[in-house]
Design an enzyme around this catalytic site. Structure first.
Site, short mmCIF file in Angstrom:
data_model
loop_
_atom_site.label_atom_id
_atom_site.label_comp_id
_atom_site.label_asym_id
_atom_site.label_seq_id
_atom_site.Cartn_x
_atom_site.Cartn_y
_atom_site.Cartn_z
NE ARG A 1 -1.84 -1.51 3.57
CZ ARG A 1 -2.14 -1.18 4.71
NH1 ARG A 1 -3.38 -0.84 5.12
NH2 ARG A 1 -1.47 -1.65 5.83
CG ASN B 1 -3.79 -4.83 3.01
OD1 ASN B 1 -3.10 -4.61 1.94
ND2 ASN B 1 -3.10 -4.49 4.27
#
EC number: 3.6.1.7
Length: 94
Positions: free
Chosen positions: A22, A40
């Site tokens: 990320r 996520n």
């Protein structure tokens, strides 16, 4: 929205959680001038909304295949999307 502007939701699967995917996505997106978000998912994948110039979106989709060190990407699925308004900035949402 202009002809040169594109938005897509991209799902990346493989070993993509626990490897700073990320943070890497946010940094790459900002380098390319993209806006959107990344998070996520509970199934172990990473989901991202990327929006910006067509060429930058295409480049980001290609970069998803590599990911950060430690990642092992098995698939990258891009779905074009329509936005009611353009996002600003790029954030990690979950």
């Amino acid at each position: 929205m202009s002809v040169n502007y594109e938005a897509a939701v991209v799902q990346v699967t493989g070993r993509v959680q626990g490897v700073s995917f990320r943070v890497w996505t946010r940094d790459e997106a900002l380098r390319l001038g993209l806006a959107g978000w990344v998070r996520n998912e509970s199934d172990g994948s990473v989901l991202a909304l990327i929006a910006g110039p067509n060429t930058a979106v295409s480049t980001m989709v290609e970069r998803f295949w590599q990911g950060p060190p430690g990642a092992s990407v098995s698939s990258v699925e891009k779905q074009p999307t329509t936005l009611t308004e353009r996002p600003t900035g790029f954030r990690i949402t979950g």
